[in-house]
Design a protein around this motif. Structure first.
Motif, PDB file in Angstrom:
ATOM      1  N   ALA A 263     -34.092 -32.885  -8.695  1.00 38.43           N
ATOM      2  CA  ALA A 263     -35.288 -33.712  -8.859  1.00 38.43           C
ATOM      3  C   ALA A 263     -35.535 -34.037 -10.321  1.00 38.43           C
ATOM      4  O   ALA A 263     -35.877 -35.178 -10.674  1.00 38.43           O
ATOM      5  N   GLN A 264     -35.355 -33.060 -11.197  1.00 40.33           N
ATOM      6  CA  GLN A 264     -35.625 -33.285 -12.612  1.00 40.33           C
ATOM      7  C   GLN A 264     -34.592 -34.199 -13.262  1.00 40.33           C
ATOM      8  O   GLN A 264     -34.946 -35.082 -14.037  1.00 40.33           O
ATOM      9  N   VAL A 265     -33.319 -33.980 -12.941  1.00 37.32           N
ATOM     10  CA  VAL A 265     -32.281 -34.850 -13.519  1.00 37.32           C
ATOM     11  C   VAL A 265     -32.409 -36.262 -12.957  1.00 37.32           C
ATOM     12  O   VAL A 265     -32.320 -37.250 -13.704  1.00 37.32           O
ATOM     13  N   GLY A 266     -32.629 -36.364 -11.644  1.00 38.30           N
ATOM     14  CA  GLY A 266     -32.799 -37.688 -11.050  1.00 38.30           C
ATOM     15  C   GLY A 266     -34.014 -38.412 -11.593  1.00 38.30           C
ATOM     16  O   GLY A 266     -33.997 -39.646 -11.729  1.00 38.30           O
ATOM     17  N   GLY A 267     -35.064 -37.653 -11.932  1.00 34.98           N
ATOM     18  CA  GLY A 267     -36.269 -38.278 -12.464  1.00 34.98           C
ATOM     19  C   GLY A 267     -36.038 -38.972 -13.789  1.00 34.98           C
ATOM     20  O   GLY A 267     -36.770 -39.912 -14.140  1.00 34.98           O
ATOM     21  N   ARG A 268     -35.036 -38.537 -14.544  1.00 36.54           N
ATOM     22  CA  ARG A 268     -34.731 -39.184 -15.822  1.00 36.54           C
ATOM     23  C   ARG A 268     -33.905 -40.451 -15.636  1.00 36.54           C
ATOM     24  O   ARG A 268     -33.620 -41.153 -16.602  1.00 36.54           O
ATOM     25  N   HIS A 269     -33.505 -40.721 -14.404  1.00 33.58           N
ATOM     26  CA  HIS A 269     -32.654 -41.889 -14.130  1.00 33.58           C
ATOM     27  C   HIS A 269     -33.234 -42.734 -13.008  1.00 33.58           C
ATOM     28  O   HIS A 269     -32.511 -43.254 -12.158  1.00 33.58           O
TER      29      HIS A 269
END
Length: 419
Positions: A41-47
């Protein structure tokens, strides 16, 4: 899980070894822990809500390299040394560094116990209507009882609870579908770079990677190691994709809170409670081995009992106090510091396998990378863990090059002058 009733093939003069199945619970449990959902969720949130394929691939490669390099130390000879980290640390580290590292590992495992049981106990309390502290106790008692019983019984339980967690992750993926694909071929978003994305994947496996020999000790060979690594990396990447999808569907990167909250799925609390059992078993296993380094041999109840209690009792207190709500920052700092030890240990192990004489891993090789990673983490830099790991790897290469060049630089000549 014991080796009774199974057939192990002979792979070396050292005798028979264990199959990867005997260690599968810990590896699979870490791969399906709730943190993998949050990571995605956190990595995807940056993209823009979708995980880039290049990030998934690079994250998988880095996790595999860390786990395989350190995990190989536990394999039976000649592939490894057939021992866990508590035995390997005195062989590889100077006495002061070894004692400090072992103590830090024991404290870290008590912290992870508190984090996992606090999170799972709260979910169990939500299912039963009990206070959070009571839920932590309900989860702690059977976990400690199984570990005190010994005999490797916890591996089968860890596999069973992890399979439950995997099934519930599947339910979550179906019931909370994202509005668009959670995976993309582009790297959009305000990310500072690939290193910032990789930091999450390094941090996720860093502590487990350093103590990986505890879960490969006695395995037969590299095929068994590869199977264990796949059991962690594959599910972790898949769970991170699910986490990115849940975050996109809910609008929150705290997907565990979303799932276990009042608006989440009724089965989500069961997922959280089941998914923390295997990581908790693994934490106490490693922590007990570390604690036993400071205990006299034998004793009335045996070192294993005291080791388990030394990790579980303070961990249970932390869990009852819900320290999981405030402990994550400290554990993040620890996760940034520990991977720096992996490159020099792996390089020294490779030297010894080639028949070179054993030498201790110099503190100056890994300590600067660890200190730099901690400093950058405290300063809020997302790429702290990869930078610290890169510094340690560079120092390892410099040390190896200087060691090879030293004999060629000249041999001191002693002249005896006769008067």
């Amino acid at each position: 899980m014991t080796e009774r009733g199974t057939t192990a093939r002979r792979t070396s003069p050292g005798g028979e070894g264990r199959s990867w199945r005997a260690a599968s619970g810990a590896w699979l449990g870490i791969g399906t822990a709730p943190g993998a959902l949050v990571l995605g969720a956190q990595v995807g949130g940056r993209h823009g809500g979708a995980l880039p394929v290049v990030v998934l691939a690079a994250g998988g490669v880095v996790m595999t390299a860390l786990l395989a390099a350190q995990g190989r130390l536990g394999l039976r000879p000649p592939a490894g040394e057939g021992a866990g980290m508590a035995v390997l640390a005195p062989r590889y580290l100077p006495p002061v560094a070894e004692r400090a590292f072992t103590a830090l590992l024991a404290v870290a495992m008590a912290g992870w116990f508190g984090f996992n049981v606090g999170l799972g106990g709260a979910a169990l309390a939500a299912l039963t209507g009990l206070p959070d502290a009571a839920g932590a106790v309900l989860l702690t008692v059977p976990i400690v009882a199984v570990l005190l019983a010994g005999g490797g019984r916890w591996n089968a339980i860890a596999v069973a609870t992890t399979l439950t967690a995997i099934a519930l992750i599947g339910i979550v993926a179906v019931r909370l579908p994202p509005p668009a694909s959670p995976v993309s071929f582009a790297r959009d978003g305000p990310s500072a770079g690939l290193a910032a994305d990789l930091a999450g994947y390094i941090g996720y496996v860093s502590v487990f990677a350093v103590r990986a020999p505890d879960f490969t000790a006695g395995l037969r060979g590299r095929r068994d190691l590869a199977a264990c690594v796949a059991l962690l990396v594959g599910p972790a990447l898949a769970a991170s994709v699910v986490g990115a999808g849940v975050a996109a569907a809910s609008g929150s990167t705290d997907v565990v809170a979303v799932l276990a909250g009042p608006d989440g799925l009724p089965a989500a609390n069961l997922f959280v409670a089941a998914s923390v059992i295997a990581p908790t078993f693994a934490a106490v296993h490693s922590g007990a081995l570390a604690v036993r380094r400071f205990l006299p041999p034998g004793g009335r109840f045996g070192g294993q009992v005291w080791g388990v209690l030394a990790v579980a009792v303070p961990g249970a207190v932390l869990a009852a106090l819900r320290v999981d709500r405030m402990l994550l920052d400290w554990l993040t700092v620890l996760a940034a510091a520990l991977p720096a030890l992996v490159p020099p240990m792996a390089a020294e192990a490779a030297r010894r396998r080639r028949g070179r004489p054993a030498r201790p891993v110099r503190t100056w090789i890994w300590a600067p990378g660890a200190v730099l990673a901690v400093a950058l983490t405290l300063a809020g830099h997302a790429a702290a863990a990869p930078v610290g790991l890169a510094v340690s790897a560079a120092a390892t290469l410099v040390h190896a090059w200087s060691a090879r060049a030293r004999p060629a630089s000249g041999i001191p000549i002693r002249l005896r002058i006769r008067s």
